[in-house]
Design a protein around this motif. Structure first.
Motif, PDB file in Angstrom:
ATOM      1  N   THR A 186       0.800  -1.218   0.000  1.00  0.00           N
ATOM      2  CA  THR A 186       0.000   0.000   0.000  1.00  0.00           C
ATOM      3  C   THR A 186       0.833   1.268   0.000  1.00  0.00           C
ATOM      4  O   THR A 186       0.281   2.345  -0.142  1.00  0.00           O
ATOM      5  N   ASP A 187       2.167   1.163   0.130  1.00  0.00           N
ATOM      6  CA  ASP A 187       2.931   2.406   0.195  1.00  0.00           C
ATOM      7  C   ASP A 187       3.975   2.515  -0.911  1.00  0.00           C
ATOM      8  O   ASP A 187       4.957   3.207  -0.788  1.00  0.00           O
ATOM      9  N   THR A 188       3.778   1.792  -2.013  1.00  0.00           N
ATOM     10  CA  THR A 188       4.680   1.919  -3.145  1.00  0.00           C
ATOM     11  C   THR A 188       3.931   2.465  -4.351  1.00  0.00           C
ATOM     12  O   THR A 188       2.758   2.175  -4.536  1.00  0.00           O
ATOM     13  N   ASP A 189       4.634   3.273  -5.169  1.00  0.00           N
ATOM     14  CA  ASP A 189       3.999   3.804  -6.377  1.00  0.00           C
ATOM     15  C   ASP A 189       4.458   3.043  -7.613  1.00  0.00           C
ATOM     16  O   ASP A 189       4.201   3.457  -8.726  1.00  0.00           O
ATOM     17  N   ARG A 190       5.150   1.930  -7.422  1.00  0.00           N
ATOM     18  CA  ARG A 190       5.594   1.115  -8.558  1.00  0.00           C
ATOM     19  C   ARG A 190       4.960  -0.269  -8.458  1.00  0.00           C
ATOM     20  O   ARG A 190       5.441  -1.145  -7.742  1.00  0.00           O
ATOM     21  N   LEU A 191       3.856  -0.392  -9.131  1.00  0.00           N
ATOM     22  CA  LEU A 191       3.080  -1.628  -9.111  1.00  0.00           C
ATOM     23  C   LEU A 191       2.791  -2.055 -10.539  1.00  0.00           C
ATOM     24  O   LEU A 191       2.591  -1.214 -11.422  1.00  0.00           O
ATOM     25  N   ASP A 197       0.872  10.441  -8.196  1.00  0.00           N
ATOM     26  CA  ASP A 197       0.893  10.484  -6.731  1.00  0.00           C
ATOM     27  C   ASP A 197      -0.476  10.225  -6.119  1.00  0.00           C
ATOM     28  O   ASP A 197      -0.582   9.641  -5.039  1.00  0.00           O
ATOM     29  N   ASP A 198      -1.536  10.682  -6.796  1.00  0.00           N
ATOM     30  CA  ASP A 198      -2.872  10.560  -6.195  1.00  0.00           C
ATOM     31  C   ASP A 198      -3.631   9.329  -6.690  1.00  0.00           C
ATOM     32  O   ASP A 198      -4.831   9.215  -6.486  1.00  0.00           O
ATOM     33  N   VAL A 199      -2.945   8.414  -7.357  1.00  0.00           N
ATOM     34  CA  VAL A 199      -3.573   7.163  -7.788  1.00  0.00           C
ATOM     35  C   VAL A 199      -3.082   6.059  -6.848  1.00  0.00           C
ATOM     36  O   VAL A 199      -1.958   5.580  -6.958  1.00  0.00           O
ATOM     37  N   ALA A 200      -3.930   5.685  -5.897  1.00  0.00           N
ATOM     38  CA  ALA A 200      -3.536   4.762  -4.830  1.00  0.00           C
ATOM     39  C   ALA A 200      -3.995   3.346  -5.137  1.00  0.00           C
ATOM     40  O   ALA A 200      -4.945   2.840  -4.533  1.00  0.00           O
ATOM     41  N   LEU A 201      -3.339   2.691  -6.082  1.00  0.00           N
ATOM     42  CA  LEU A 201      -3.779   1.357  -6.490  1.00  0.00           C
ATOM     43  C   LEU A 201      -3.495   0.305  -5.422  1.00  0.00           C
ATOM     44  O   LEU A 201      -4.266  -0.632  -5.249  1.00  0.00           O
ATOM     45  N   GLY A 202      -2.367   0.450  -4.714  1.00  0.00           N
ATOM     46  CA  GLY A 202      -2.006  -0.557  -3.733  1.00  0.00           C
ATOM     47  C   GLY A 202      -3.079  -0.746  -2.681  1.00  0.00           C
ATOM     48  O   GLY A 202      -3.464  -1.866  -2.347  1.00  0.00           O
ATOM     49  N   ALA A 203      -3.589   0.354  -2.158  1.00  0.00           N
ATOM     50  CA  ALA A 203      -4.570   0.280  -1.082  1.00  0.00           C
ATOM     51  C   ALA A 203      -5.873  -0.352  -1.547  1.00  0.00           C
ATOM     52  O   ALA A 203      -6.454  -1.184  -0.858  1.00  0.00           O
ATOM     53  N   VAL A 204      -6.349   0.041  -2.740  1.00  0.00           N
ATOM     54  CA  VAL A 204      -7.635  -0.493  -3.190  1.00  0.00           C
ATOM     55  C   VAL A 204      -7.518  -1.950  -3.622  1.00  0.00           C
ATOM     56  O   VAL A 204      -8.423  -2.754  -3.374  1.00  0.00           O
ATOM     57  N   PHE A 205      -6.401  -2.318  -4.257  1.00  0.00           N
ATOM     58  CA  PHE A 205      -6.242  -3.717  -4.664  1.00  0.00           C
ATOM     59  C   PHE A 205      -6.014  -4.622  -3.465  1.00  0.00           C
ATOM     60  O   PHE A 205      -6.239  -5.832  -3.546  1.00  0.00           O
ATOM     61  N   ALA A 206      -5.563  -4.041  -2.346  1.00  0.00           N
ATOM     62  CA  ALA A 206      -5.425  -4.848  -1.133  1.00  0.00           C
ATOM     63  C   ALA A 206      -6.791  -5.376  -0.679  1.00  0.00           C
ATOM     64  O   ALA A 206      -6.878  -6.425  -0.046  1.00  0.00           O
ATOM     65  N   ARG A 207      -7.868  -4.681  -1.031  1.00  0.00           N
ATOM     66  CA  ARG A 207      -9.224  -5.140  -0.697  1.00  0.00           C
ATOM     67  C   ARG A 207      -9.710  -6.221  -1.653  1.00  0.00           C
ATOM     68  O   ARG A 207     -10.650  -6.935  -1.352  1.00  0.00           O
ATOM     69  N   GLY A 208      -9.101  -6.281  -2.829  1.00  0.00           N
ATOM     70  CA  GLY A 208      -9.534  -7.269  -3.823  1.00  0.00           C
ATOM     71  C   GLY A 208      -9.525  -6.672  -5.215  1.00  0.00           C
ATOM     72  O   GLY A 208      -9.583  -5.440  -5.393  1.00  0.00           O
ATOM     73  N   ALA A 209      -9.448  -7.534  -6.217  1.00  0.00           N
ATOM     74  CA  ALA A 209      -9.372  -7.070  -7.605  1.00  0.00           C
ATOM     75  C   ALA A 209     -10.613  -6.291  -8.007  1.00  0.00           C
ATOM     76  O   ALA A 209     -10.535  -5.323  -8.770  1.00  0.00           O
ATOM     77  N   GLY A 210     -11.795  -6.696  -7.521  1.00  0.00           N
ATOM     78  CA  GLY A 210     -13.023  -5.984  -7.878  1.00  0.00           C
ATOM     79  C   GLY A 210     -12.978  -4.540  -7.420  1.00  0.00           C
ATOM     80  O   GLY A 210     -13.378  -3.629  -8.165  1.00  0.00           O
ATOM     81  N   HIS A 211     -12.506  -4.288  -6.202  1.00  0.00           N
ATOM     82  CA  HIS A 211     -12.399  -2.920  -5.694  1.00  0.00           C
ATOM     83  C   HIS A 211     -11.369  -2.125  -6.506  1.00  0.00           C
ATOM     84  O   HIS A 211     -11.578  -0.946  -6.805  1.00  0.00           O
TER      85      HIS A 211
END
Length: 892
Positions: free
Chosen positions: A4-9, A32-46
């Motif tokens: 959740t704290d990396t910008d290289r995914l 910077d404002d695209v937080a994919l790590g956090a939302v994908f941590a909830r699941g691919a659908g999120h």
């Protein structure tokens, strides 16, 4: 660093079809404002819901932009839900999903993309929407508006354009409407936009009216003509329009639709807008006079409208007319005179230059739309079209669907039965070799690439049209396997292994073209290819590279040497998905199809343009006919596979291993002198253990705790296997009989996979074992499990693994099979590959030969248990069993 704290995914599709956001230091940085790590941590659908609803208009790396398209399609479909209505979003058509997959950019696991996988992810998005909507406590409309202003669902405004042929002065009509509600039959009911002023009058409904008109207001900020209509209130009345007015709306379609306005065009415009004249070229109508990369194809151009050629007079009229809408052949068409004229001149130039014929590579690039011309923008595709003529279209169709090719069969010369998918592979390889073209056979490990190549060589030998020998270059560790497979399944092939491990040094020094010409297949290593100049000067029938990922680095010396080989056709064999890393793809195709993808510099420019356009379909179209990849997970293949395939993984000794082993043989000879009885048995058993330890790794015998990977041939072979297993995201069990080996093995495997795995040995608490098994079975991020043979050889269910590696041999088939059955058991849905490590030129190879030949020693001793009978051998027999064949054991 956490997810959740990396910008290289980077997106990663697992073999089970799950989508993950995986940390990747080589991935482009996200905004910077695209937080994919956090939302994908909830699941691919999120994650997909976030991409599709919140990142509209943001610049994303190509792979993430492609996944955003799937999410945006779901949200777009969601927009048909009326206010307060039940949420019901239908799944897309599988054909539509297939088209989307064709345009997917390279990403890890792209080979696992199927319409079924996307449909499952679509359902996950739907579930995520319902969860997040419930958490927010908002209405659907408010929820989507909070994600992006374009998702306005209070009502959808429609701009309707219609032809009015009864009014020659103003042949178009315009009317703005809105979707008021759904009928009882589920049909949208439209009302003139003016009715909204009446229906939503009053303070109570003011918010609804403002919400309804918001898309119009947003679009008016970008379209001057619309702003004028709003200010004059003409937007609320039916209007008579001139062709220029209608074209103005067509030109601003993207701005209108991104603002949330639905645009409905005349029904006669079948493609969603008026037809466009296209410069159309056909290439390869007739068979070329010669085949191969030097083939020259016929090229013919015309300007056509919906496939019908326009006359020269019509073309002149179009080019002299005005931009926009022109009336021709009883209908309105869209014309961009500048673009059409430029393309006409370009194709005319191509036709003149190709009077003697168009080179095959140039034709294929034009056909795919990747000509390499910087001016050839992707937006030109609607105005220019290159199609395959009859001959070329038939050839490409055959290459894309080899199942339908004419039967070719090695016949009784092949001492095995080819499976249907292997027969198709042989037909495909044969067609390309007959055409003088290259091939990349990229079947999964274990699907029989070796058998398909041997079958091809038998067929070519029987044809006798071209008597030249073929050359195969492979890692040194695989030479013995190729020689053994050829001897077993194609004994009629004259095979020469050009390597000091299998050919005497004096014979190698005397090697010349006359000797090579007496063979059907020359097998050599990358190292020997560098040391034998005669191999470079030969004209080969087919040049084959096994484990072609070895030439993925174009600057490496061995890669450059391989690409100097002269052959009528070239074949690359690999078990890794070559399309998922563009640099690997270019280097391999630079060997198999020189010039097809241009120079490295040209290819880099092409991929930049593809990424910018978020459109990788043309590149896939270009390479697809020449890549044949079948997966073990493919239902059409897996039903035809054995459930368990056992493979020998031949290993060489490193110099330090060879020195230690040779010293141990001498020490054993000295220790045996004059000993007998129980003392002799103890000496024999201790030295057999020492030989095993040295073959594993010098540090296991020396006890120096160094465990350097380069010091062990088995560690090197493990790297070769893991390169393929990791690329496929498959799981592996690694068995060793030595507890002290488990941790060094796990450390080495962790460095190769880039992720930690699990260890189980006799010291693992019983209570912890169940948790380790559960973690391996359920956690897709755990790539390997190292087990000591005694502790992990029975009682465990580890069906998540599709590979089993016996790092060292127990020399008891029953014990090994029991360990293998941890993966190969009830509940296993994968084809299991069993890799048995054997060091060439050592006691390991000679014991393996005894097991293979099922001599009495195996039945009486090995299957009966332990190595005790080995102690009953005479000194001469024992020393002959453990002696070192230094030529077979060497690695280069």
């Amino acid at each position: 660093m956490s997810l959740t704290d990396t910008d290289r995914l980077s997106p990663r599709i697992t073999p089970a079809g799950h989508l993950l956001a995986a940390p990747d230091v080589e991935a482009p940085a996200l905004p910077d404002d695209v937080a994919l790590g956090a939302v994908f941590a909830r699941g691919a659908g999120h994650g997909l819901l976030y991409l599709g609803s919140s990142t509209i208009g943001r610049a994303l790396p190509p792979a993430w932009a492609w996944w955003r398209e799937l999410g945006a399609r779901y949200v777009t479909a969601l927009c048909t839900t009326t206010e307060g209505g039940e949420i019901a979003v239908a799944e897309p058509d599988p054909t539509e999903l297939g088209t989307l997959i064709d345009d997917a950019p390279p990403m890890t696991g792209a080979e696992y993309l199927t319409p079924d996988v996307l449909a499952a992810l679509w359902s996950e998005i739907d579930g995520a929407l319902r969860d997040e909507l419930a958490e927010s406590g908002e209405s659907l409309q408010a929820f989507l508006r909070s994600r992006h202003p374009a998702w306005n669902l209070v009502g959808r405004v429609h701009f309707n354009l219609a032809e009015n042929r009864k009014d020659p002065e103003a042949p178009f009509a315009f009317l703005a409407t809105y979707a008021a509600r759904l009928s009882a039959h589920g049909k949208t009911q439209h009302q003139p936009l003016s009715r909204a002023l009446e229906e939503f009058s009053g303070a109570r409904n003011k918010a609804q009216l403002l919400s309804l008109l918001m898309p119009v207001q947003r679009a008016a900020e970008r379209c001057d003509w619309l702003r004028a209509m709003v200010e004059s209130r003409e937007i609320y009345h039916p209007l008579r329009w001139m062709p220029a007015d209608a074209f103005r709306l067509l030109s601003d379609l993207p701005a209108l639709e991104s603002a949330g306005i639905m645009v409905r065009l005349p029904a006669s415009w079948a493609a969603g807008r008026p037809a466009r004249p296209a410069v159309r070229a056909s290439v390869g109508t007739r068979p070329p006079s010669r085949l191969g990369r030097e083939a020259l194809l016929d090229f013919r151009m015309e300007v056509s409208l919906d496939g019908e050629a326009l006359s020269p007079a019509e073309i002149r009229s179009l080019l002299k007319g005005a931009d926009g809408l022109q009336w021709i052949r009883g209908r309105w068409i869209e014309v961009d005179t500048k673009r059409l004229g430029r393309l006409f001149q370009r194709f005319e130039g191509l036709e003149k230059a190709a009077q003697a014929g168009l080179p095959l590579n140039d034709a294929l690039r034009l056909l795919a739309g990747v000509s390499g011309d910087e001016d050839d923008a992707f937006g030109e595709r609607d105005w220019a079209q290159v199609v395959a003529g009859d001959w070329l279209a038939q050839m490409l169709q055959q290459l894309r669907q080899p199942e339908g090719l004419a039967q070719v069969d090695p016949g009784p010369d092949l001492k095995a039965q080819l499976r249907p998918y292997q027969q198709a592979g042989v037909r495909w390889l044969y067609l390309l070799s007959q055409l003088g073209l290259g091939a990349c056979l990229a079947d999964d490990m274990g699907l029989g690439k070796t058998m398909q190549v041997l079958s091809l060589l038998l067929i070519l030998r029987r044809d006798a049209v071209d008597p030249r020998p073929s050359l195969l270059v492979a890692p040194a560790s695989l030479l013995a396997n190729w020689a053994a497979e050829a001897e077993r399944f194609a004994p009629g092939l004259r095979v020469l292994v050009v390597h000091p491990s299998m050919t005497p040094a004096d014979e190698l020094r005397a090697l010349d073209s006359a000797r090579l010409a007496q063979t059907d297949l020359v097998v050599t290593s990358f190292g020997s290819l560098l040391r034998q100049p005669v191999l470079e000067t030969m004209q080969w029938r087919v040049a084959i590279v096994d484990e072609a990922q070895a030439i993925k680095n174009p600057g490496a010396r061995q890669t450059k040497q391989v690409k100097k080989l002269q052959a009528r056709s070239r074949i690359a064999l690999t078990g890794t998905p070559v399309e998922n890393r563009l640099s690997d793809l270019w280097s391999i195709f630079d060997f198999t199809h020189p010039g097809l993808l241009g120079s490295a510099k040209d290819f880099a420019g092409l991929t930049r343009r593809l990424a910018k356009a978020e459109h990788f379909g043309p590149l896939r179209t270009l390479v697809r006919p020449y890549i044949l990849r079948r997966l073990k997970t493919d239902r059409r293949v897996i039903t035809d596979l054995p459930e368990k395939t056992e493979l020998k993984a031949w290993c060489h000794l490193s110099p330090i291993q060879a020195a230690l082993y040779e010293r141990a043989v001498k020490d054993l000879a000295a220790a045996l002198d004059g000993t007998e009885g129980i003392e002799r048995k103890g000496i024999v058993l201790s030295y057999l253990m020492r030989f095993k330890q040295i073959c594993n790794h010098p540090s296991q015998w020396l006890g120096d705790a160094a465990w350097q990977p380069e010091a062990s041939g088995k560690f090197a072979r493990l790297r070769e296997l893991v390169d393929v297993i990791a690329a496929k995201q498959e799981k592996v069990l690694v068995f060793t009989q030595f507890r002290e080996t488990t941790e060094p093995l796990a450390a080495h495997l962790g460095s190769l996979f880039g992720r930690e795995g699990l260890i189980l040995h006799g010291g693992t608490p019983v209570a912890k074992r169940r948790e380790l098994v559960r973690q391996f079975q359920e956690d897709e991020s755990v790539p390997f499990f190292v087990l000591s043979l005694k502790a992990g050889g029975a009682g465990l269910n580890l069906t998540a693994a599709s590979h089993v590696i016996h790092f060292d041999r127990w020399w008891n088939p029953a014990v090994e099979n029991q360990a293998t059955d941890r993966a190969f058991r009830i509940g296993q849905r994968r084809n299991v590959l069993v890799h048995k490590f054997v060091c060439r030129g050592t006691v390991e190879e000679r014991i393996d030969q005894l097991i293979e030949t099922k001599q009495q020693l195996v039945k009486d001793v090995l299957e009966g248990g332990a190595e005790l009978l080995l102690t009953e051998m005479s000194d001469r027999e024992l020393l002959d069993l453990v002696r070192l064949d230094i030529h077979s054991a060497q690695a280069n």
